[in-house]
Scaffold this motif. Structure first.
Motif, short mmCIF file in Angstrom:
data_model
loop_
_atom_site.label_atom_id
_atom_site.label_comp_id
_atom_site.label_asym_id
_atom_site.label_seq_id
_atom_site.Cartn_x
_atom_site.Cartn_y
_atom_site.Cartn_z
N GLY A 104 -7.66 0.78 -1.05
CA GLY A 104 -6.53 1.13 -1.93
C GLY A 104 -6.72 2.19 -2.98
N ARG A 105 -7.98 2.16 -3.20
CA ARG A 105 -8.63 3.27 -4.19
C ARG A 105 -8.78 4.57 -3.53
N LYS A 106 -9.24 4.68 -2.21
CA LYS A 106 -9.21 6.02 -1.61
C LYS A 106 -7.71 6.49 -1.11
N ILE A 107 -6.85 5.53 -0.72
CA ILE A 107 -5.60 6.11 -0.19
C ILE A 107 -4.73 6.46 -1.32
N ALA A 108 -4.87 5.77 -2.57
CA ALA A 108 -3.77 6.02 -3.76
C ALA A 108 -3.43 7.33 -3.94
N PRO A 109 -4.41 8.39 -3.91
CA PRO A 109 -3.78 9.72 -4.39
C PRO A 109 -2.88 10.37 -3.34
N TYR A 110 -2.96 9.64 -2.20
CA TYR A 110 -2.06 10.49 -1.32
C TYR A 110 -0.56 9.79 -0.97
N LEU A 111 -0.58 8.63 -1.89
CA LEU A 111 0.77 7.97 -1.78
C LEU A 111 1.79 8.38 -2.62
N THR A 112 3.04 8.28 -2.26
CA THR A 112 4.15 8.67 -3.31
C THR A 112 5.29 7.26 -3.05
N GLU A 113 6.16 7.56 -4.20
CA GLU A 113 7.10 6.51 -4.16
C GLU A 113 8.11 6.25 -3.07
N LYS A 114 7.82 7.16 -1.95
CA LYS A 114 8.48 6.91 -0.53
C LYS A 114 7.91 6.48 0.24
N THR A 115 6.62 6.38 0.03
CA THR A 115 5.63 5.75 1.13
C THR A 115 5.91 4.35 1.06
N VAL A 116 5.97 3.43 2.30
CA VAL A 116 5.81 2.27 2.46
C VAL A 116 4.37 1.78 3.03
N LEU A 117 3.78 1.19 2.36
CA LEU A 117 2.21 0.61 2.42
C LEU A 117 2.38 -0.86 3.14
N VAL A 118 1.72 -1.08 4.15
CA VAL A 118 1.81 -2.25 4.90
C VAL A 118 0.46 -2.81 4.83
#
Ligand code: NAD
Length: 334
Positions: A85-99
């Motif tokens: 989660g820590r690693k991917i956080a900088p690449y996510l936006t409010e439009k991403t859906v995380l599964v």
């Protein structure tokens, strides 16, 4: 749609294949760049032997692949979910859906996997849990399988349903992410316990008794923690319990068999040679049941065998000779 699967174990790889089959632009990220290079060259993952990876699947060890992804699948083993989660956080936006597809409860915090991810990504996007009776080995060869896409946000649950569903992977939506995630984590403890009974030489009656009564106690804890009763009779509940407690694909079940045959939990886990998530979940479940005041005799016994060296034969006798009970509510008698 651009999809990235983070975690190249058997399950992350099988889900990448589903997403490729559905026509998405898919990248599989491995935390080990050397393994990513090897899989790219051989078009096979040693954790999913005999399955040829689609030509159009990109495999990488570079997190930059996450930039611009519409769908991100977190498929790390539960002990590595916070780090992921820590690693991917900088690449996510409010439009991403995380599964979230990992099945476990975090040690020390006793949080569900989606809660761990939400903490690490700072609530930036919706997190959906995808769970159900699904061995990677069978999904990888496109055998008919069903799962639940769970999120209190219906649009997000449907988005994941649309992304994954096809003629061999059937997805139901559900609002009950709490129940779905708890059922997923707790069934690993029961699979281990079922393995123990098999290792002791007991057969189908014992397994059915254990699974059914275990589901009663999983449901008690799940409801207390905010889950919906019906979830535990569904795919993520009874469905996953059946598949995990009856299959040699399950490392939890296999570890349990070895313990039933007389190995210590540590020896059994070493022999299985992969993460046995039920071992860790047993401790979390014990702590949660104590905290919530929920009676969970099977999970308590599993904990005592795994962490306090209690003998499996003594545990079976203890469970079978507990005080007499009524299967339904005592109050319903005329
Ligand atoms: N295998 C299945 O059939 C299946 C089905 C449904 C859900 N799940 C869940 O999916 C999750 C992953 O299981 P799996 O079977 O794919 O695992 P696996 O044992 O096949 O592979 C584990 C993977 O995690 C990687 N890994 C190790 N440390 C890591 C780290 N620090 N960060 C990121 N990756 C790391 C390893 O390199 C390996 O690729 C688990 O929580 C499991 O319960 C598995």
């Amino acid at each position: 749609m651009k999809a990235v699967v983070v975690g190249s174990g058997g399950w992350g790889t099988a889900l990448s294949i589903v997403l490729c089959d559905n026509g998405h632009d898919v990248t599989l990220w491995s935390h080990n760049p050397a393994k990513a290079a090897e899989m790219t060259e051989k078009r096979e993952n040693p954790l999913l032997k005999g399955v040829t990876l689609p030509e159009k699947l990109t495999i990488t060890g570079d997190l930059e692949c996450l930039r611009g992804a519409d769908l991100v699948v977190s498929a790390a083993p539960s002990f590595a979910v916070r780090e992921t989660g820590r690693k991917i956080a900088p690449y996510l936006t409010e439009k991403t859906v995380l599964v979230s597809v990992s099945k476990g409860i975090e040690r020390d915090t006793n949080l569900r996997m989606s809660q761990v991810l939400l903490e690490e990504i700072g609530n930036i996007c919706k997190v959906v849990a995808l769970s159900g009776p699904s061995h990677a080995e069978e999904v990888g060869i496109r055998m008919p399988t069903g799962c639940v896409s769970a999120c209190p946000d219906r649009d997000a649950a449907r988005f994941v349903q649309d992304a994954f569903m096809n003629d061999y992977f059937r997805i139901y939506t559900s609002y009950d992410i709490i129940g779905v995630e708890l059922a997923a984590a707790l069934k690993n403890v029961i699979a281990l316990s079922c393995g123990v009974t098999t290792g002791l030489g007991y057969q189908d009656n014992t397994k059915a008794l254990l699974m059914t009564r275990a589901m009663a106690e999983i449901t008690r804890l799940g409801e207390k923690l905010g889950g919906t009763r019906l979830t535990f009779g569904g795919l993520a509940g009874m469905g996953d319990l059946i598949v995990t407690c009856t299959s040699m694909h399950s490392r939890n079940y296999r570890a349990g068999i070895l313990i039933g045959q007389g190995k210590t939990p540590q020896e059994a886990m070493e022999e299985v040679g992969a993460v046995v998530e039920g071992y860790y979940a047993a401790e979390s479940v014990h702590q949660l049941s104590q905290r919530e005041g929920v009676e969970m005799p099977i999970c308590r016994c599993a904990y005592e065998v795994l962490y306090h060296g209690k003998q499996v034969q003594d545990v079976v006798r203890e469970l079978m000779t507990r005080a007499k009970k009524d299967e339904l509510l005592e109050t319903a008698w005329m």
